[in-house]
Design a protein around this motif. Structure first.
Motif, PDB file in Angstrom:
ATOM      1  N   GLU A 169       7.075  19.422  -8.261  1.00 60.59           N
ATOM      2  CA  GLU A 169       5.706  18.912  -8.138  1.00 60.59           C
ATOM      3  C   GLU A 169       5.384  18.600  -6.677  1.00 60.59           C
ATOM      4  O   GLU A 169       4.290  18.937  -6.195  1.00 60.59           O
TER       5      GLU A 169
ATOM      6  N   ALA B 174       2.638  20.858  -4.607  1.00 58.54           N
ATOM      7  CA  ALA B 174       1.478  20.172  -4.032  1.00 58.54           C
ATOM      8  C   ALA B 174       1.392  20.460  -2.531  1.00 58.54           C
ATOM      9  O   ALA B 174       0.313  20.777  -2.010  1.00 58.54           O
TER      10      ALA B 174
ATOM     11  N   CYS C   3       0.598  16.940  -7.708  1.00 57.72           N
ATOM     12  CA  CYS C   3       0.821  18.008  -8.681  1.00 57.72           C
ATOM     13  C   CYS C   3       1.456  17.377  -9.920  1.00 57.72           C
ATOM     14  O   CYS C   3       2.334  16.512  -9.796  1.00 57.72           O
TER      15      CYS C   3
ATOM     16  N   THR D  19      -2.997  20.704  -9.921  1.00 59.19           N
ATOM     17  CA  THR D  19      -3.013  20.177  -8.560  1.00 59.19           C
ATOM     18  C   THR D  19      -4.340  19.468  -8.333  1.00 59.19           C
ATOM     19  O   THR D  19      -5.387  19.916  -8.810  1.00 59.19           O
TER      20      THR D  19
END
Length: 364
Positions: A41, A45, A53, A200
């Motif tokens: 994540e 991101a 994210c 996102t």
């Protein structure tokens, strides 16, 4: 046979890293929302250029949870209208319906296949949100739709399921709206070895709601704040995605190289080739052409041992599941869906296979 997409060849490049990731995960034994998920994540991101994210079970859930999240935040309410391109994959429409919102289907641009900016602006007056679908890997006219969203006070959302890494002067897919949904289905440019998805966003409030929604509405085990779902990115898939993310830009460049060779080499007036301006705004998840007699052409490809696919043979409003929306007048959408066919496209295509496709198509 020239494969449409050789997933074994694509993924076999990472076999050793995948095996190492699996062994580490097996040793850690933290299989749900573990470090692999949080690491990916953060990486995704940063890659997309957003603050946050949130990993989800798949792309449909990612888009649905965005809409559900905005309902929870009071920015949408059940029954609100959402503008959606009529020629998208059915999942875009399903997400709107799952959130108990009303999809309003509109025609695409005939060259890019993305939602047309010339659509009748009166449809935006009663709408509350607009979903930009970056279809086949090409960014839509982001600047125009950002202005439309501002002028009509619409939530702007991206369906970026096919556009991982596509970029324009305003940023990358995933950072061009208030929230974006991605799919990591195995055939995507950034594909897992199973299902997966992500949202996102730069919206901290939405982030917190999404974390609750994907995990039964829970922020702490057995404590549930809202009615939620079970839609978590699998920890093992997150580890595999972290491995593949490192080469995503290179893979996208390879896809663009294949596309450029097709565009330069195919010279046949019977075929309409895709629009491409030569920039990085297209990552060619699919190389889609149009032809008058698709059945005849697909049989021709079969005889020449070239695999093909149709993205998509039936538009959403003509699906049996969505017959409630059959009243939409979408002649261009219907025409496109009868004519389109996708050629082999992948970052690992051999030069001789690319040339064979070109040579065969030039004899059609």
């Amino acid at each position: 046979m020239i494969k449409f997409l050789d997933l074994h060849k694509i993924n076999n490049r990472f076999r050793a890293e995948f095996q190492a990731s699996f062994s580490k995960s097996l040793d850690d034994s933290y299989f749900i929302l573990g470090n692999n998920v949080s690491n990916f994540e953060n990486e995704f991101a940063a890659y997309c250029g957003t603050k946050f994210c949130v990993g989800t079970a798949n792309g449909l859930d990612a888009l649905t949870l965005i809409l559900k999240g905005y309902i929870a935040l009071g920015k949408l309410k059940k029954g609100d209208k959402v503008i959606v391109p009529g020629n998208t994959f059915i999942a875009t429409v399903l997400s709107v319906l799952h959130a108990e919102l009303i999809p309003v289907l509109v025609e695409p641009n005939s060259d890019t296949y993305n939602i047309s900016v010339s659509t009748d602006k009166s449809i935006f007056v009663d709408a509350k949100a607009l979903i930009m679908v970056h279809l086949y890997g090409q960014l839509t006219d982001v600047e125009s739709f950002q202005k439309i969203a501002k002028d009509f006070n619409l939530l702007l959302i991206e369906d970026a399921a096919q556009a991982h890494g596509a970029r324009c002067n305003l940023g990358k897919a995933g950072s061009l709206s208030q929230a974006a949904a991605f799919s990591f289905y195995p055939t995507k440019n950034l594909g897992a070895l199973g299902d997966g998805g992500a949202v996102t966003t730069n919206d901290a409030q939405l982030l917190e709601v999404l974390k609750l929604l994907r995990n039964y509405g829970s922020h702490k085990k057995y404590t549930n704040k809202i009615i939620g779902f079970n839609s978590r990115l699998d920890d093992m898939q997150a580890a595999f995605l972290s491995v593949k993310l490192k080469v995503l830009d290179a893979d996208n460049a390879a896809r663009r190289s294949v596309a450029k060779k097709y565009l330069e080499g195919i010279n046949n007036s019977k075929l309409k080739l895709p629009f491409y301006d030569g920039s990085k705004n297209h990552v060619f998840h699919a190389f889609v052409i149009e032809v008058d007699d698709r059945d005849h052409f697909s049989a021709f490809l079969d005889r020449n041992e070239i695999e093909w696919l149709i993205h998509y043979p039936i538009p959403p409003h003509q699906q049996e599941a969505l017959k409630l929306f059959s009243h939409f007048n979408l002649p261009l959408t219907e025409k496109i869906h009868k004519r389109i066919i996708s050629l082999p496209m992948s970052p690992v295509m051999r030069g001789e296979d690319i040339q064979t496709v070109i040579d065969v198509l030039n004899t059609y």
